[in-house]
Design an enzyme around this catalytic site. Structure first.
Site, PDB file in Angstrom:
ATOM      1  CB  CYS A 282     -12.545  -1.366   6.673  1.00 24.85           C
ATOM      2  SG  CYS A 282     -12.802  -2.443   7.907  1.00 24.85           S
ATOM      3  CB  SER A 283      -9.937   2.445   3.444  1.00 32.37           C
ATOM      4  OG  SER A 283      -9.182   1.348   3.278  1.00 32.37           O
TER       5      SER A 283
ATOM      6  CG  HIS B 147      -6.426   2.360   0.428  1.00 33.27           C
ATOM      7  ND1 HIS B 147      -5.355   2.738   0.026  1.00 33.27           N
ATOM      8  CD2 HIS B 147      -5.978   1.046   1.204  1.00 33.27           C
ATOM      9  CE1 HIS B 147      -4.053   2.055   0.208  1.00 33.27           C
ATOM     10  NE2 HIS B 147      -4.738   1.080   1.220  1.00 33.27           N
TER      11      HIS B 147
ATOM     12  CB  CYS C 183      -0.952   0.061   1.128  1.00 31.96           C
ATOM     13  SG  CYS C 183      -1.459  -1.607   1.705  1.00 31.96           S
TER      14      CYS C 183
ATOM     15  CE  LYS D  75     -15.002   4.402   6.593  1.00 27.61           C
ATOM     16  NZ  LYS D  75     -15.427   4.258   5.234  1.00 27.61           N
TER      17      LYS D  75
END
Ligand SMILES: [Zn+2]
Lengths: 132, 417
Positions: free
Chosen positions: B240-241, B366, B91, B362
């Site tokens: 969670c994103s 992402h 990421c 978020k």
């Protein structure tokens, strides 16, 4: 090379948790690795760890990856995994079994756990359960 | 060492809309971002003036069955035959590509380069995306034990809550804040506050003739296991994103030539990168990311700045707990006080340390490889005073913090107007 993933798994199949102890600094490398994670020495020896430890942290997974979906896990049947410390600094990630996952508040960081070897598809899987 | 051989500036920045786009591939996403970045160069730029491409991309191998994405993208916009390569750091792929682009210009090898990030994730069903993301963890010792990406951050959250008394409500406040910011960002995947989402759900239930849910407030909604189901305890869906398609592009130039392109370059004053073990069980700490602390220390030192000098930051909130840990690792708040800072509103747009004004991972979304570059796009807009409704007035120093996996990679960059 001695301290390999496959050697570690071979030992697990004999229900032994084996780590690479550094002869120079004494640090226990678990999972084993060929060069000490602390002092970078490659003078290591196998030691067997007792399957008693403490829970360092954990999670209960409700949205599993495909291998665990194949085992029947999912929202209706979550599973837990976590980090366990066996001896000073010797930690490993493993599945947690024998916990009431409907009551996550009962799973306490720091609680005593013990190894439970499970047989799956001809392989031995290291898991931990609440200490008896 | 720890200094750039010559100065580097951002002279242009752009991003695609973030979201789920069944009709777009990495190609269209990248071109959308690239065209916007080129347009943003105040005095104009010709593509042939861009000498190289550094492309952050995590896992197009699996998402699209296509690798070698560096030249693929370069060819689409005419950066070929210059060097073009993909950079993979999970990421933090975007942040790593950015750093390499900066070093390439600082070294004198190039005067102008393009740094991009792209990820096309929504082709695969969620369970397969879960597999792909989990491959950024230790596949032998974590994935095989059942670890998922949310599960690893859940481990960090549980440890943080236990050690410092961080509360689940504080985690949820991160999500509420970032959705408030995302609502003001036209590029965000979720241009909606949690309150908007509650209203929409209630209306949908009513339209279907179902009993209307009666949540008191956002926190009540986020506590409802039906509205906000557990993903990996204690993290729920709104911690969670999302899974996102998107791309982001910035154009870097050596300081000596930057004025040719703009009178308002954004100067790169600090860059730092760190690494750590992939597996959480091999780390000295679980409640803090050493790679982030190392990256921050290097970047601060190069910039000659301290945490208190940073006026605005985009940090890697792949999960709500990650933002709290990030603000501690960056030195904005003491270890264990990140949760309290959110609760006190310090990280809101009008707080003393605005965090993730873009909506963060978020709410903005992402797309893994694009994230580290998209963070710079937000800082570019903010430092130039062009962030529209979410502008923080008068900010001149901004920071980006991009994490790979559960913290085995981290890049930190500091920019000044
Ligand atoms: Zn040693």
């Amino acid at each position: 090379m001695e301290f390999t993933v496959s050697k570690f798994r071979e030992f697990l199949n004999k229900r032994k948790i084996m780590a690479a102890k550094c002869k120079k600094c004494g640090v226990i490398n678990l999972p084993p690795r060929p060069i000490c994670k602390n002092c970078r020495s490659s003078d290591l020896e196998w030691i067997e760890l007792k399957g008693k430890g403490k829970l360092v942290t954990f999670s209960i997974v409700h949205v599993p990856p495909t291998p665990l979906i194949a085992e029947g896990h999912g929202r209706e049947k979550p599973y837990a995994f976590g980090v366990v410390e066996l001896e000073k600094g010797a930690r490993i990630t493993a599945r947690l079994v024998g916990f009431d996952l409907k009551k996550p508040e009962k799973i306490q960081i720091g609680m005593d756990v013990e190894a439970e070897f499970l047989e799956k598809n001809g392989k031995t899987i290291l898991t931990f359960k609440p200490a008896s | 060492m720890g200094k750039l051989a010559r100065g580097v500036a951002v002279i242009g920045a752009g991003m695609s809309k973030f979201g789920a786009f069944p009709d777009k591939t990495t190609r269209e996403l990248f071109v959308e971002a690239f065209v916007e970045a080129v347009k943003s160069v105040d005095k104009g730029i010709e593509t042939r003036e861009i000498e190289a491409l550094f492309l952050g991309n995590f896992s197009n191998d699996i998402f699209e069955g296509q690798v070698h994405t560096g030249p693929l993208m370069a060819d689409l916009v005419g950066i070929t035959p210059g060097p073009a390569m993909r950079v993979e750091n999970a990421c933090a792929s975007g942040g790593a590509a950015l750093r390499l682009g900066i070093l390439a210009v600082a070294s004198g090898a190039h005067d102008v380069v393009c740094v991009a990030g792209v990820e096309k994730m929504t082709n695969l069903e969620t369970s397969r995306v879960t597999d792909v993301l989990a491959s950024a963890a230790d596949s032998v010792y974590e994935f095989s034990a059942g670890a998922t990406f949310p599960g690893l951050y859940a481990e960090i959250a549980n440890a943080h809550m236990r050690k410092y008394g961080t509360t689940i409500e504080q985690l949820r406040m991160v999500g509420i804040k970032n959705h408030e910011n995302g609502a003001l960002n036209p590029k965000a995947q979720f241009q909606s506050t949690i309150r908007d989402i509650m209203k929409a759900r209630a209306e949908r239930a009513k339209a279907k003739g179902l009993p209307a849910p009666s949540w008191k407030d956002e926190m009540d909604f986020l506590s409802d296991p039906d509205a906000n189901p557990v993903i990996a305890w204690p993290l729920r869906l709104f911690d969670c994103s999302p899974i996102t398609d998107g791309a982001a592009v910035v154009i870097l130039a050596a300081e000596e030539v930057a004025r040719k392109f703009t009178d308002t370059p954004i100067h790169v004053v600090g860059t730092g990168q760190g690494s750590d073990s992939l597996a959480l069980h091999d780390r000295e700490e679980i409640t803090s990311l050493r790679a982030a602390r190392v990256a921050a220390e290097k970047a601060y030192k190069m910039a000659g700045l301290r945490p208190k000098d940073i006026e605005i930051a985009e940090v890697h909130d792949c999960f709500t707990i990650a933002e709290i840990v990030a603000t501690e690792d960056l030195g904005f708040f003491k270890p264990g006080e990140g949760g309290k800072a959110v609760e006190e509103g310090l990280t809101r747009r009008n707080g003393e340390k605005p965090i993730n004004t873009s909506g963060g991972l978020k709410a903005k979304g992402h797309p893994v490889g694009a994230t580290g570059v998209a963070q710079v796009v937000e800082i570019w807009h903010q430092l130039r005073g062009e962030a529209g409704a979410r502008q923080v007035p008068g900010v001149e120093v901004g920071l980006t913090h991009n994490v790979g996996g559960s913290g085995a990679s981290c890049t930190v960059h500091i920019f000044r107007r």
